[in-house]
Each structure stands twice: as structure tokens, then as C-alpha cells.
Design a protein around this motif. Structure first.
Motif, PDB file in Angstrom:
ATOM      1  N   ALA A  55      -7.889  -9.477   5.215  1.00  0.00           N
ATOM      2  CA  ALA A  55      -7.478  -9.071   3.862  1.00  0.00           C
ATOM      3  C   ALA A  55      -7.482  -7.562   3.637  1.00  0.00           C
ATOM      4  CB  ALA A  55      -8.366  -9.757   2.819  1.00  0.00           C
ATOM      5  N   HIS A  56      -7.622  -6.789   4.706  1.00  0.00           N
ATOM      6  CA  HIS A  56      -7.460  -5.331   4.560  1.00  0.00           C
ATOM      7  C   HIS A  56      -7.020  -4.747   5.891  1.00  0.00           C
ATOM      8  CE1 HIS A  56      -8.237  -1.365   2.637  1.00  0.00           C
ATOM      9  NE2 HIS A  56      -8.375  -1.006   3.905  1.00  0.00           N
ATOM     10  N   CYS A  57      -5.763  -4.436   5.988  1.00  0.00           N
ATOM     11  CA  CYS A  57      -5.233  -3.777   7.175  1.00  0.00           C
ATOM     12  C   CYS A  57      -4.012  -2.987   6.737  1.00  0.00           C
ATOM     13  CB  CYS A  57      -4.884  -4.800   8.258  1.00  0.00           C
ATOM     14  SG  CYS A  57      -3.875  -6.152   7.669  1.00  0.00           S
ATOM     15  N   LYS A 117      -2.425  13.476   3.524  1.00  0.00           N
ATOM     16  CA  LYS A 117      -3.527  14.349   3.942  1.00  0.00           C
ATOM     17  C   LYS A 117      -3.785  14.246   5.441  1.00  0.00           C
ATOM     18  CE  LYS A 117      -4.479  15.437  -0.345  1.00  0.00           C
ATOM     19  NZ  LYS A 117      -3.811  16.613  -0.868  1.00  0.00           N
ATOM     20  N   TYR A 118      -3.144  13.311   6.107  1.00  0.00           N
ATOM     21  CA  TYR A 118      -3.289  13.200   7.569  1.00  0.00           C
ATOM     22  C   TYR A 118      -2.004  12.609   8.128  1.00  0.00           C
ATOM     23  CZ  TYR A 118      -4.131   8.215   6.604  1.00  0.00           C
ATOM     24  OH  TYR A 118      -4.001   6.918   6.171  1.00  0.00           O
ATOM     25  N   THR A 119      -1.767  12.855   9.407  1.00  0.00           N
ATOM     26  CA  THR A 119      -0.634  12.217  10.082  1.00  0.00           C
ATOM     27  C   THR A 119      -1.201  11.309  11.163  1.00  0.00           C
ATOM     28  OG1 THR A 119       0.731  14.151   9.681  1.00  0.00           O
ATOM     29  CG2 THR A 119       1.529  12.597  11.335  1.00  0.00           C
ATOM     30  N   ALA A 153      -1.227   2.425   2.990  1.00  0.00           N
ATOM     31  CA  ALA A 153      -2.084   3.519   3.468  1.00  0.00           C
ATOM     32  C   ALA A 153      -1.651   4.819   2.789  1.00  0.00           C
ATOM     33  CB  ALA A 153      -1.977   3.654   4.978  1.00  0.00           C
ATOM     34  N   THR A 154      -2.606   5.708   2.558  1.00  0.00           N
ATOM     35  CA  THR A 154      -2.300   6.931   1.809  1.00  0.00           C
ATOM     36  C   THR A 154      -1.288   7.826   2.528  1.00  0.00           C
ATOM     37  OG1 THR A 154      -4.205   8.061   2.774  1.00  0.00           O
ATOM     38  CG2 THR A 154      -4.530   6.979   0.643  1.00  0.00           C
ATOM     39  N   CYS A 155      -1.190   7.722   3.850  1.00  0.00           N
ATOM     40  CA  CYS A 155      -0.238   8.577   4.584  1.00  0.00           C
ATOM     41  C   CYS A 155       1.211   8.224   4.242  1.00  0.00           C
ATOM     42  CB  CYS A 155      -0.469   8.477   6.089  1.00  0.00           C
ATOM     43  SG  CYS A 155      -0.399   6.801   6.719  1.00  0.00           S
ATOM     44  N   VAL A 194      -1.958  -3.318  -6.760  1.00  0.00           N
ATOM     45  CA  VAL A 194      -1.731  -1.884  -6.559  1.00  0.00           C
ATOM     46  C   VAL A 194      -3.064  -1.240  -6.192  1.00  0.00           C
ATOM     47  CG1 VAL A 194       0.253  -1.574  -8.083  1.00  0.00           C
ATOM     48  CG2 VAL A 194      -2.053  -1.389  -9.036  1.00  0.00           C
ATOM     49  N   ARG A 195      -2.977  -0.141  -5.456  1.00  0.00           N
ATOM     50  CA  ARG A 195      -4.190   0.536  -5.021  1.00  0.00           C
ATOM     51  C   ARG A 195      -4.326   1.861  -5.748  1.00  0.00           C
ATOM     52  NH1 ARG A 195      -5.604   2.621   1.135  1.00  0.00           N
ATOM     53  NH2 ARG A 195      -7.791   2.033   1.098  1.00  0.00           N
ATOM     54  N   PHE A 196      -5.515   2.074  -6.358  1.00  0.00           N
ATOM     55  CA  PHE A 196      -5.844   3.346  -6.983  1.00  0.00           C
ATOM     56  C   PHE A 196      -6.914   3.997  -6.110  1.00  0.00           C
ATOM     57  CE2 PHE A 196      -5.088   1.602 -11.601  1.00  0.00           C
ATOM     58  CZ  PHE A 196      -3.722   1.528 -11.352  1.00  0.00           C
ATOM     59  N   LYS A 236     -11.335  11.921  -2.512  1.00  0.00           N
ATOM     60  CA  LYS A 236     -10.650  13.215  -2.645  1.00  0.00           C
ATOM     61  C   LYS A 236     -10.047  13.716  -1.349  1.00  0.00           C
ATOM     62  CE  LYS A 236     -13.672  14.216  -6.545  1.00  0.00           C
ATOM     63  NZ  LYS A 236     -14.782  13.275  -6.373  1.00  0.00           N
ATOM     64  N   ARG A 237     -10.641  13.315  -0.190  1.00  0.00           N
ATOM     65  CA  ARG A 237     -10.068  13.797   1.068  1.00  0.00           C
ATOM     66  C   ARG A 237      -8.758  13.070   1.404  1.00  0.00           C
ATOM     67  NH1 ARG A 237     -11.287   9.733   4.814  1.00  0.00           N
ATOM     68  NH2 ARG A 237     -12.912   8.408   3.966  1.00  0.00           N
ATOM     69  N   LEU A 238      -8.425  12.013   0.636  1.00  0.00           N
ATOM     70  CA  LEU A 238      -7.240  11.212   0.968  1.00  0.00           C
ATOM     71  C   LEU A 238      -6.056  11.420   0.040  1.00  0.00           C
ATOM     72  CD1 LEU A 238      -8.950   7.777   1.791  1.00  0.00           C
ATOM     73  CD2 LEU A 238      -7.933   9.381   3.412  1.00  0.00           C
ATOM     74  N   ILE A 242      -9.431  -0.633  -5.832  1.00  0.00           N
ATOM     75  CA  ILE A 242      -9.940   0.734  -6.049  1.00  0.00           C
ATOM     76  C   ILE A 242     -10.722   1.187  -4.823  1.00  0.00           C
ATOM     77  CG2 ILE A 242      -9.943   0.713  -8.571  1.00  0.00           C
ATOM     78  CD1 ILE A 242     -12.850  -0.143  -8.555  1.00  0.00           C
ATOM     79  N   TYR A 243     -10.510   2.453  -4.463  1.00  0.00           N
ATOM     80  CA  TYR A 243     -11.241   3.047  -3.336  1.00  0.00           C
ATOM     81  C   TYR A 243     -11.920   4.315  -3.837  1.00  0.00           C
ATOM     82  CZ  TYR A 243     -12.204   4.334   1.560  1.00  0.00           C
ATOM     83  OH  TYR A 243     -12.825   4.637   2.757  1.00  0.00           O
ATOM     84  N   PHE A 244     -13.241   4.353  -3.696  1.00  0.00           N
ATOM     85  CA  PHE A 244     -14.013   5.504  -4.191  1.00  0.00           C
ATOM     86  C   PHE A 244     -15.301   5.615  -3.385  1.00  0.00           C
ATOM     87  CE2 PHE A 244     -17.323   2.994  -6.263  1.00  0.00           C
ATOM     88  CZ  PHE A 244     -16.684   1.779  -6.452  1.00  0.00           C
TER      89      PHE A 244
HETATM   90  O1  LIG Z   1     -11.657   5.995   4.687  1.00  0.00           O
HETATM   91  C1  LIG Z   1     -10.475   6.242   5.008  1.00  0.00           C
HETATM   92  O2  LIG Z   1     -10.127   7.293   5.578  1.00  0.00           O
HETATM   93  C2  LIG Z   1      -9.423   5.251   4.665  1.00  0.00           C
HETATM   94  C3  LIG Z   1      -8.134   5.704   4.505  1.00  0.00           C
HETATM   95  C4  LIG Z   1      -7.168   4.826   4.073  1.00  0.00           C
HETATM   96  C5  LIG Z   1      -5.808   5.267   3.786  1.00  0.00           C
HETATM   97  O3  LIG Z   1      -5.457   6.383   4.173  1.00  0.00           O
HETATM   98  O4  LIG Z   1      -5.096   4.490   3.139  1.00  0.00           O
HETATM   99  O5  LIG Z   1      -7.451   3.514   3.865  1.00  0.00           O
HETATM  100  C6  LIG Z   1      -8.712   3.026   4.066  1.00  0.00           C
HETATM  101  O6  LIG Z   1      -8.909   1.825   3.849  1.00  0.00           O
HETATM  102  C7  LIG Z   1      -9.729   3.913   4.467  1.00  0.00           C
END
Ligand SMILES: O=C(O)c1cc(C(=O)O)oc(=O)c1
Length: 305
Positions: A31-33, A49-51, A77-79, A124-126, A130-132, A157-159
């Protein structure tokens, strides 16, 4: 940052994971990939913030079969920013075996939201790490939450644990189911009885709409992947945290590999060993069935339950 130059120091996913000794229950959901690109087909977002290295849907589904999962939840993913094409493509080509979590902006139209829904998106993902990501105003997020709640979606939510007090009022005002990524990233060196983790447990206890993914021991662990002191399991310092959450909230927990493990620099987990971590945090067949099958099915495939 150039489109294809991988962020230095960033490890690639584990190429030949072991076969888990733990046999997953029938119908288990990862459930998380994520999927990354491939970058030449689905370019990474300019604001990333990353490649990462590439990690395609075919590679994800090969891992699913190797580990013994039946389905996936592919989380944006944030990328890839708010460009959901790679995740949507993965869902659409899964034969109904994948659902998705998107990242959207306030400018998204109702028709576009409906298209995401038809592709299999259910949340949806919030992101508040801050590094992401760059900061998104809370009023924009609340407006999005109100709109997606009407579609029956949830908010992921990711925090970081230290930020929970400041985010509390916003999180508790969200008008739908809320799923916390990676247990809100506790600092495991503070111990399972710390004030910080107590606040997270209170957050779940006082809000029946809050769920948690008990995932990512490889990110949270300080002891690391090696079994220590005669213990059988890797990431043993994370076990008490995940187990506490699973045992207190058995009907509101999810588990995922987090493949392809973005942003890891010190070691890359063998996904087979990550699956072998599960019985340490969900020690009975009943807890395993809820964590791996019943809960994710209720959230992502309610029409089949
Ligand atoms: O801790 C992380 O760096 C991270 C990053 C991302 C993302 O970039 O989406 O997703 C995750 O579940 C965890």
C-alpha cells in the motif's frame, strides 16, 4: 539540475531481492510504493528536490509478484511534482491491481479529478517534509481536501514528528480519512514512550478518521538492517513503534514496501527482508490479515469488500 543526472550519493533500488520467508496472506496489498519515470517517457518535475534512478511500472509489478503481493497502491513521488502521468499510467496498465494517490494543485478541474478517479486514484498526498517539497499554503490544501472528499477520496500526509504540534489543527480539520505516511517519522532514539510518540498515538486515538502506514523501518532505524544482540530481525529499534500502532489501531493501519526507496544514502533495503519484518510488528495471523488485506481493500477497493 539536469533531467537525467541522478542526485549524487543516492542509492539505486535493490536489484535481486531475496524471497521472503514470511508468506503473505492471499490478496496482500503493497500500500505504499512509487514509480520513477522512466525519465525519458515521464520527465521528472522541474521543481523536484532530487533526481532518482528510473523505476518503471514493469519493475514494480515484477517485484510485486516476486514478493507475493496481489496489488499495489502507487503513491505520487515528489520528484514528479503534480504531474501524475507516470503514476496514472502504472495504475491503468495494472489490470485493476493498482490504485493510486495523486498530488494535485488548486487549479485542477473537476473533469481532471474525475479522470484521475477513473484511472484508479483514491487519494491525494500533502507533503510537509521540507527537504522534499516547497511550501503550499494551507488554505489551498484545505480547498483541495474539500473537493476530493466529495469523491470519497482520502488525504495522505507526510511530515516529521517534530512538526506534528504545529500541523495538528490543520490535520484535525481535514474533512475526510487521513492516512499518515511512515508513522509520522518518529525519532526512534527517543523511545516508544517519548512525549513525541505519545502525541502521535493521541492523534490517532482522538481522531477515528486517522490511519497510519507502519512502513519505512529502513528510514527510521538507527540500528539498521543487521540483526543485533542475537535478535532475529533487522531494524529492531523500529519494531516497538510499529507494533504499538498495529496493536492499538489494528483496523487503521497499512503496510507498504516504499519501493524504490527514494533518497536513501546509507543502505538500500532488500525488499524480501522488509517483508520478513512484518510478523515482528503484526505478530498474529489476524493482525496480518487486517494490515495487509482487509484495511487496504476497505480504503482502495471498497467496491470489492
Ligand atoms: O523520505 C523520503 O525521502 C520519501 C520521499 C518520497 C517522495 O519523494 O515522494 O516518498 C516517501 O515515501 C519518502
Amino acid at each position: 539540475m539536469s533531467q537525467f543526472e541522478k542526485t549524487p550519493g543516492w542509492l539505486d533500488w535493490y536489484a535481486n531481492p531475496s524471497k521472503p520467508q514470511f508468506k503473505l496472506p492471499a490478496g496482500a496489498v503493497d500500500a505504499h510504493c512509487h514509480v520513477f519515470g522512466p525519465g525519458n517517457e515521464f520527465p521528472f518535475a522541474p521543481e523536484r528536490k532530487y533526481t532518482p534512478c528510473d523505476a518503471s511500472k514493469a519493475q514494480l509489478y515484477a517485484l510485486r509478484d516476486h514478493l507475493g503481493f496481489a496489488r499495489n497502491v502507487v503513491v505520487q513521488a515528489t520528484c514528479h511534482g503534480a504531474d501524475n502521468r507516470a503514476m496514472v499510467d502504472a495504475c491503468k496498465s495494472s489490470g485493476g491491481k493498482a490504485r493510486g494517490v495523486a498530488t494535485v494543485r488548486r487549479s485542477i478541474s473537476d473533469a481532471e479529478l474525475q479522470e484521475l478517479h477513473d484511472a484508479g486514484v483514491r487519494g491525494v498526498r500533502f507533503n510537509f517534509v521540507k527537504r522534499l517539497v516547497d511550501f503550499t499554503p494551507k488554505d489551498e490544501l484545505m480547498e483541495i481536501a474539500g473537493r476530493i472528499a466529495k469523491l470519497g477520496w482520502h488525504v495522505v500526509i507526510y511530515f516529521e514528528a517534530v512538526d506534528l504540534p504545529e500541523l495538528w489543527d490543520f490535520f484535525t480539520a481535514l474533512p475526510t480519512t487521513v492516512v499518515v505516511d511512515h508513522m509520522g517519522r518518529p525519532d526512534v532514539t527517543k523511545g516508544v514512550d517519548s512525549e513525541e510518540f505519545a502525541l502521535f498515538l493521541k492523534f490517532m486515538r482522538e481522531h477515528q478518521n486517522v490511519w497510519s502506514k507502519v512502513s519505512c523501518p529502513e528510514r527510521l532505524s538507527v540500528t539498521g538492517p543487521k540483526a543485533l544482540n542475537g535478535e532475529q530481525n533487522a531494524y529492531q529499534d523500529v519494531v516497538p513503534f510499529a507494533r504499538r500502532v498495529v496493536e492499538e489501531f489494528p483496523d487503521r493501519v497499512l503496510w507498504g514496501t516504499d519501493w524504490p526507496h527514494p533518497n536513501l544514502k546509507d543502505h538500500m533495503p532488500d525488499d524480501g527482508l522488509l517483508v520478513d519484518f512484518i510478523p515482528h510488528i503484526a505478530p498474529t495471523a489476524e493482525l496480518q490479515q487486517k494490515l495487509l488485506v482487509d484495511n487496504p481493500m476497505r480504503l482502495y477497493w471498497p467496491e470489492e469488500v
